[in-house]
Design a protein around this motif. Structure first.
Motif, PDB file in Angstrom:
ATOM      1  N   GLN A  27       0.802  -1.214   0.000  1.00 12.49           N
ATOM      2  CA  GLN A  27       0.000   0.000   0.000  1.00 12.49           C
ATOM      3  C   GLN A  27       0.844   1.277   0.000  1.00 12.49           C
ATOM      4  O   GLN A  27       0.301   2.371  -0.024  1.00 12.49           O
ATOM      5  CB  GLN A  27      -0.923   0.034   1.226  1.00 12.49           C
ATOM      6  CG  GLN A  27      -1.840  -1.130   1.348  1.00 12.49           C
ATOM      7  CD  GLN A  27      -1.200  -2.314   2.076  1.00 12.49           C
ATOM      8  OE1 GLN A  27      -0.001  -2.360   2.297  1.00 12.49           O
ATOM      9  NE2 GLN A  27      -2.010  -3.288   2.445  1.00 12.49           N
ATOM     10  N   ASP A  28       2.165   1.181   0.057  1.00  9.19           N
ATOM     11  CA  ASP A  28       3.023   2.364   0.095  1.00  9.19           C
ATOM     12  C   ASP A  28       2.696   3.284  -1.080  1.00  9.19           C
ATOM     13  O   ASP A  28       2.498   2.827  -2.201  1.00  9.19           O
ATOM     14  CB  ASP A  28       4.498   1.973   0.015  1.00  9.19           C
ATOM     15  CG  ASP A  28       4.971   1.195   1.230  1.00  9.19           C
ATOM     16  OD1 ASP A  28       4.173   0.974   2.161  1.00  9.19           O
ATOM     17  OD2 ASP A  28       6.152   0.822   1.237  1.00  9.19           O
ATOM     18  N   PHE A  29       2.636   4.596  -0.806  1.00  8.54           N
ATOM     19  CA  PHE A  29       2.392   5.549  -1.879  1.00  8.54           C
ATOM     20  C   PHE A  29       2.934   6.919  -1.493  1.00  8.54           C
ATOM     21  O   PHE A  29       3.298   7.159  -0.347  1.00  8.54           O
ATOM     22  CB  PHE A  29       0.905   5.618  -2.239  1.00  8.54           C
ATOM     23  CG  PHE A  29       0.034   6.347  -1.260  1.00  8.54           C
ATOM     24  CD1 PHE A  29      -0.478   7.600  -1.577  1.00  8.54           C
ATOM     25  CD2 PHE A  29      -0.302   5.780  -0.038  1.00  8.54           C
ATOM     26  CE1 PHE A  29      -1.307   8.273  -0.681  1.00  8.54           C
ATOM     27  CE2 PHE A  29      -1.128   6.443   0.851  1.00  8.54           C
ATOM     28  CZ  PHE A  29      -1.623   7.698   0.533  1.00  8.54           C
ATOM     29  N   THR A  30       3.003   7.789  -2.475  1.00  6.47           N
ATOM     30  CA  THR A  30       3.518   9.136  -2.287  1.00  6.47           C
ATOM     31  C   THR A  30       2.390  10.138  -2.514  1.00  6.47           C
ATOM     32  O   THR A  30       1.590   9.983  -3.444  1.00  6.47           O
ATOM     33  CB  THR A  30       4.652   9.423  -3.296  1.00  6.47           C
ATOM     34  OG1 THR A  30       5.697   8.474  -3.084  1.00  6.47           O
ATOM     35  CG2 THR A  30       5.202  10.832  -3.142  1.00  6.47           C
ATOM     36  N   ILE A 103      -2.165   1.995  -6.189  1.00  2.77           N
ATOM     37  CA  ILE A 103      -1.771   3.401  -6.330  1.00  2.77           C
ATOM     38  C   ILE A 103      -0.344   3.568  -5.827  1.00  2.77           C
ATOM     39  O   ILE A 103      -0.015   3.136  -4.731  1.00  2.77           O
ATOM     40  CB  ILE A 103      -2.721   4.316  -5.522  1.00  2.77           C
ATOM     41  CG1 ILE A 103      -4.144   4.239  -6.092  1.00  2.77           C
ATOM     42  CG2 ILE A 103      -2.207   5.752  -5.499  1.00  2.77           C
ATOM     43  CD1 ILE A 103      -5.176   4.955  -5.245  1.00  2.77           C
ATOM     44  N   SER A 104       0.481   4.212  -6.642  1.00  3.02           N
ATOM     45  CA  SER A 104       1.851   4.498  -6.187  1.00  3.02           C
ATOM     46  C   SER A 104       2.027   5.975  -5.863  1.00  3.02           C
ATOM     47  O   SER A 104       2.903   6.348  -5.079  1.00  3.02           O
ATOM     48  CB  SER A 104       2.873   4.076  -7.246  1.00  3.02           C
ATOM     49  OG  SER A 104       2.665   4.800  -8.443  1.00  3.02           O
ATOM     50  N   LYS A 105       1.168   6.830  -6.452  1.00  3.89           N
ATOM     51  CA  LYS A 105       1.299   8.264  -6.203  1.00  3.89           C
ATOM     52  C   LYS A 105      -0.043   8.950  -6.377  1.00  3.89           C
ATOM     53  O   LYS A 105      -0.786   8.658  -7.310  1.00  3.89           O
ATOM     54  CB  LYS A 105       2.317   8.866  -7.169  1.00  3.89           C
ATOM     55  CG  LYS A 105       2.634  10.322  -6.936  1.00  3.89           C
ATOM     56  CD  LYS A 105       3.756  10.777  -7.868  1.00  3.89           C
ATOM     57  CE  LYS A 105       4.197  12.194  -7.587  1.00  3.89           C
ATOM     58  NZ  LYS A 105       5.312  12.596  -8.467  1.00  3.89           N
ATOM     59  N   GLY A 115     -13.008  25.583  -7.001  1.00  3.63           N
ATOM     60  CA  GLY A 115     -12.794  25.464  -5.553  1.00  3.63           C
ATOM     61  C   GLY A 115     -12.670  24.031  -5.099  1.00  3.63           C
ATOM     62  O   GLY A 115     -12.853  23.727  -3.929  1.00  3.63           O
ATOM     63  N   VAL A 116     -12.338  23.116  -6.031  1.00  2.00           N
ATOM     64  CA  VAL A 116     -12.283  21.685  -5.729  1.00  2.00           C
ATOM     65  C   VAL A 116     -10.837  21.189  -5.747  1.00  2.00           C
ATOM     66  O   VAL A 116     -10.063  21.544  -6.644  1.00  2.00           O
ATOM     67  CB  VAL A 116     -13.118  20.877  -6.746  1.00  2.00           C
ATOM     68  CG1 VAL A 116     -12.946  19.383  -6.557  1.00  2.00           C
ATOM     69  CG2 VAL A 116     -14.582  21.265  -6.638  1.00  2.00           C
ATOM     70  N   THR A 117     -10.496  20.370  -4.771  1.00  2.00           N
ATOM     71  CA  THR A 117      -9.203  19.707  -4.743  1.00  2.00           C
ATOM     72  C   THR A 117      -9.379  18.345  -5.390  1.00  2.00           C
ATOM     73  O   THR A 117     -10.256  17.575  -5.010  1.00  2.00           O
ATOM     74  CB  THR A 117      -8.676  19.525  -3.302  1.00  2.00           C
ATOM     75  OG1 THR A 117      -8.605  20.796  -2.671  1.00  2.00           O
ATOM     76  CG2 THR A 117      -7.301  18.879  -3.295  1.00  2.00           C
ATOM     77  N   SER A 118      -8.533  18.031  -6.371  1.00  2.00           N
ATOM     78  CA  SER A 118      -8.608  16.748  -7.052  1.00  2.00           C
ATOM     79  C   SER A 118      -7.328  15.969  -6.795  1.00  2.00           C
ATOM     80  O   SER A 118      -6.305  16.529  -6.384  1.00  2.00           O
ATOM     81  CB  SER A 118      -8.804  16.938  -8.555  1.00  2.00           C
ATOM     82  OG  SER A 118      -7.693  17.618  -9.107  1.00  2.00           O
ATOM     83  N   ALA A 119      -7.385  14.674  -7.056  1.00  2.00           N
ATOM     84  CA  ALA A 119      -6.217  13.806  -6.893  1.00  2.00           C
ATOM     85  C   ALA A 119      -6.031  12.996  -8.171  1.00  2.00           C
ATOM     86  O   ALA A 119      -6.920  12.274  -8.585  1.00  2.00           O
ATOM     87  CB  ALA A 119      -6.398  12.873  -5.706  1.00  2.00           C
ATOM     88  N   SER A 120      -4.866  13.173  -8.794  1.00  2.00           N
ATOM     89  CA  SER A 120      -4.500  12.345  -9.950  1.00  2.00           C
ATOM     90  C   SER A 120      -3.803  11.104  -9.434  1.00  2.00           C
ATOM     91  O   SER A 120      -2.912  11.200  -8.577  1.00  2.00           O
ATOM     92  CB  SER A 120      -3.562  13.110 -10.876  1.00  2.00           C
ATOM     93  OG  SER A 120      -4.151  14.278 -11.322  1.00  2.00           O
ATOM     94  N   ILE A 121      -4.189   9.961  -9.955  1.00  5.66           N
ATOM     95  CA  ILE A 121      -3.666   8.679  -9.482  1.00  5.66           C
ATOM     96  C   ILE A 121      -2.666   8.100 -10.477  1.00  5.66           C
ATOM     97  O   ILE A 121      -2.930   8.078 -11.674  1.00  5.66           O
ATOM     98  CB  ILE A 121      -4.826   7.691  -9.252  1.00  5.66           C
ATOM     99  CG1 ILE A 121      -5.741   8.216  -8.162  1.00  5.66           C
ATOM    100  CG2 ILE A 121      -4.298   6.298  -8.927  1.00  5.66           C
ATOM    101  CD1 ILE A 121      -7.002   7.415  -7.972  1.00  5.66           C
ATOM    102  N   GLU A 122      -1.551   7.651  -9.946  1.00  9.81           N
ATOM    103  CA  GLU A 122      -0.554   6.932 -10.764  1.00  9.81           C
ATOM    104  C   GLU A 122      -0.395   5.550 -10.208  1.00  9.81           C
ATOM    105  O   GLU A 122      -0.580   5.295  -9.051  1.00  9.81           O
ATOM    106  CB  GLU A 122       0.798   7.641 -10.692  1.00  9.81           C
ATOM    107  CG  GLU A 122       0.785   9.000 -11.387  1.00  9.81           C
ATOM    108  CD  GLU A 122       2.139   9.682 -11.303  1.00  9.81           C
ATOM    109  OE1 GLU A 122       3.180   9.006 -11.334  1.00  9.81           O
ATOM    110  OE2 GLU A 122       2.128  10.903 -11.176  1.00  9.81           O
TER     111      GLU A 122
END
Length: 122
Positions: A27-30, A103-105, A115-122
């Motif tokens: 599960q490690d990720f950045t 997910i790695s990052k 006004g939205v915070t998004s998360a891009s997944i790698e």
């Protein structure tokens, strides 16, 4: 070493840096902060948990442009986790059911138009 995210154990940010590759969990990720603002708190808890575990940043702040590596104990089996970030002005964003086994990052970005915070997944 003590597991950072073992069930019921408190997260201690300083220990994240001490985990070697041999102890790495799947599960490690950045987390990469590209929001333009500092993140004051980051919480990561199992999806089935009704409460947030302790702030993984402790007294630190994750400034814009910085990254933070989260390490899990090799024995940890849970893949689904929730994450909450809180900006230094108190605004927050939450992501649920993140499959950290895949997910790695996560790169966090804030959109000033929405006004939205998004998360891009790698």
């Amino acid at each position: 070493m003590t597991s950072i995210f073992a069930k019921g154990a408190a997260a201690v940010a300083a220990l994240f840096l001490l985990h070697g590759a041999a102890l790495a969990g799947q599960q490690d990720f950045t987390i990469a902060n590209e929001t333009g603002y500092a993140l004051k708190h980051i919480y990561v808890s199992e999806s089935a948990n009704e409460k947030w575990d302790e702030d993984i940043l402790g007294r630190d702040v994750l400034d814009d442009g910085e990254e933070f590596e989260l390490s899990f104990d090799k024995a940890e089996k849970t893949c689904k986790w929730d994450m909450k970030v809180i900006y230094d002005d108190g605004e927050s964003a939450v992501w649920q059911n993140l499959n950290l086994c895949k997910i790695s990052k996560l790169t966090l970005r804030w959109n000033k138009n929405t006004g939205v915070t998004s998360a891009s997944i790698e």
